[in-house]
Design a protein around this motif. Sequence first.
Motif, mmCIF file in Angstrom:
data_model
loop_
_atom_site.group_PDB
_atom_site.id
_atom_site.type_symbol
_atom_site.label_atom_id
_atom_site.label_comp_id
_atom_site.label_asym_id
_atom_site.label_seq_id
_atom_site.Cartn_x
_atom_site.Cartn_y
_atom_site.Cartn_z
ATOM 1 N N UNK A 83 1.210 -1.053 0.324
ATOM 2 C CA UNK A 83 -0.240 -0.411 0.481
ATOM 3 C C UNK A 83 0.292 1.566 0.094
ATOM 4 N N UNK A 84 2.125 1.264 0.417
ATOM 5 C CA UNK A 84 2.985 2.202 0.544
ATOM 6 C C UNK A 84 4.485 2.251 0.771
ATOM 7 N N UNK A 85 5.250 3.347 -0.409
ATOM 8 C CA UNK A 85 6.329 2.679 -0.614
ATOM 9 C C UNK A 85 7.353 3.518 -0.638
ATOM 10 N N UNK A 86 8.526 2.949 -0.378
ATOM 11 C CA UNK A 86 9.597 5.174 0.404
ATOM 12 C C UNK A 86 10.782 4.344 -0.629
ATOM 13 N N UNK A 92 9.877 -4.322 2.165
ATOM 14 C CA UNK A 92 10.159 -5.631 1.434
ATOM 15 C C UNK A 92 10.320 -6.579 3.550
ATOM 16 N N UNK A 93 11.146 -6.041 4.081
ATOM 17 C CA UNK A 93 11.879 -6.702 5.148
ATOM 18 C C UNK A 93 11.297 -6.130 6.554
ATOM 19 N N UNK A 94 9.558 -5.229 6.854
ATOM 20 C CA UNK A 94 8.677 -5.583 7.331
ATOM 21 C C UNK A 94 8.305 -6.606 7.886
ATOM 22 N N UNK A 96 5.640 -7.275 8.988
ATOM 23 C CA UNK A 96 4.138 -7.102 8.612
ATOM 24 C C UNK A 96 3.938 -6.468 7.118
ATOM 25 N N UNK A 97 5.059 -6.677 6.483
ATOM 26 C CA UNK A 97 4.964 -5.933 5.020
ATOM 27 C C UNK A 97 4.146 -7.034 4.019
ATOM 28 N N UNK A 98 3.471 -6.583 3.391
ATOM 29 C CA UNK A 98 2.682 -7.434 2.601
ATOM 30 C C UNK A 98 3.353 -9.151 2.043
ATOM 31 N N UNK A 99 4.446 -9.129 1.552
ATOM 32 C CA UNK A 99 4.639 -10.094 0.605
ATOM 33 C C UNK A 99 4.556 -10.880 2.004
ATOM 34 N N UNK A 100 5.432 -10.514 3.122
ATOM 35 C CA UNK A 100 6.217 -11.438 4.293
ATOM 36 C C UNK A 100 4.924 -12.470 4.947
ATOM 37 N N UNK A 101 3.745 -11.951 4.789
ATOM 38 C CA UNK A 101 2.896 -11.916 5.204
ATOM 39 C C UNK A 101 1.973 -12.949 3.317
ATOM 40 N N UNK A 102 2.028 -12.455 2.884
ATOM 41 C CA UNK A 102 1.233 -13.444 2.137
ATOM 42 C C UNK A 102 2.173 -14.616 2.186
ATOM 43 N N UNK A 103 3.422 -14.812 2.683
ATOM 44 C CA UNK A 103 4.695 -15.899 2.667
ATOM 45 C C UNK A 103 4.187 -17.075 3.990
ATOM 46 N N UNK A 153 15.819 -11.306 3.173
ATOM 47 C CA UNK A 153 16.542 -13.037 3.172
ATOM 48 C C UNK A 153 15.250 -13.114 4.330
ATOM 49 N N UNK A 154 16.360 -12.967 4.893
ATOM 50 C CA UNK A 154 16.102 -12.891 6.256
ATOM 51 C C UNK A 154 14.448 -12.845 6.960
#
Length: 328
Positions: A83-86, A92-94, A96-103, A153-154
Motif C-alpha cells: 500500500x505504501x512505498x519508500x 520488503x523486510x517488514x 508485517x509487510x504484505x509479501x512476508x504476510x503472504x508467504x 532474505x532473513x
Amino acid sequence: MGFPVERPRRLRRTPALRRLVAETRLHPAGLVLPLFVREGLAEPAAISSLPGVVQHSRDSLRAAAAEAAYLGLGGVMLFAVPAARDAVGSAASDPDGILNLAVADVRAEVGDSLVVMADLCLDEFTDHGHCGVLDKDGGVDNDATLVRYAEMAMALADAGADVVGTSGMMDGQVGVVRSALDEVSAQHVLVLAYAAKYASALYGPFREAVDSQLQGDRRTYQQDPANLREALRELRLDVEEGADMVMVKPASLYLDVLREVAGLVDVPVAAYQVSGEYAMVEAAAERGWIDRDRAIAESITSIHRAGADVVLTYWAAEVARWIAEGRA
C-alpha cells in the motif's frame, strides 16, 4: 523406384504412438505458478494486460495456493504490491509487510505440500521502481542494495519461504543472501539465482500487475539482450556464490541461452515464461490468429526441451488441469 528405406513417419502415425515416443513431457511438478497479492484488497482485481491473471487478496491467494497444491504443481512464486512505498523499499523486510504476510499465509495453507517461493527484489516496494537503493546521482547503489537484500532474505525465511528468488541482478547478491540466511540458521532455504535476466521488452504487463513506479529503465543492471557470454559469466559467479538453482528470464526469446546454461551447470535450471510471452499468445488467440491451447502447450514444451527443469508460467494451473484430463 527409389522408395525410402527409413520411414520416420511410422512413429507419428497415431496419437498413441506420438505419446509413446515423446521426448519431452509436460508434468505439473515441473511448473511453478507466479501469483500476485495486493495489500488491502477484499476481492481479486483483474489485470487488463494479463487476461485471466489477477492481483489476489490474502484470502484468494490462499485459495489459489491450495488449488496449486491440489493440482500437483511444483510451486508458487509470490509477488506483492504494498500500500505504501519508500526510497529503500522498507515494506520488503517488514515482518508485517504484505509479501512476508503472504508467504506466511500460503505456508499455513499448504504446509509442505507445495514449494513456496518468494521474489527477493525491491522493485515492487520502492517509490522509484528500481530494484535497489539509489545513490545521490540517481543510479542504483549495488552494495547498499545488497544490505537490503540480506534484510529481505532473513524476513522471508522467517515468514516460511522455501526458496528466495534473487531477481535484482546486483553483483554479489547470491553470496550475500546465502550468508544472511546461514547467519539466521536458515540453511534450509534455497537460493534461486536469476543468473540470466535480460533487460527485455516483454515485462510490460508484469509492471501493471505490480503497479510499478519505475522511472527510467534497468539496463545498468539487467543484461544486454545481445550478449550470451555475459550470461554465462553471471551463471558461473552465481553458482560459485552458492546458488541452489539458476534461472533464465525471459524464456521463449532466449532458448539459446537456456540451452547453454543447462549444459554447463549441475544444479536445477528454471526459466520464466514472462508476462509479455503470455500476453502475446492471449492477444493473438483472442483475435483468432492462433490456436490458443496448442500455442500454450507448444511454448512450454519448447522451454522444457531447451533444458529447463522448471518453468514459471502464468498458465501453470490451466496446463496441470489439461494434463490431468489427458489433453497435454
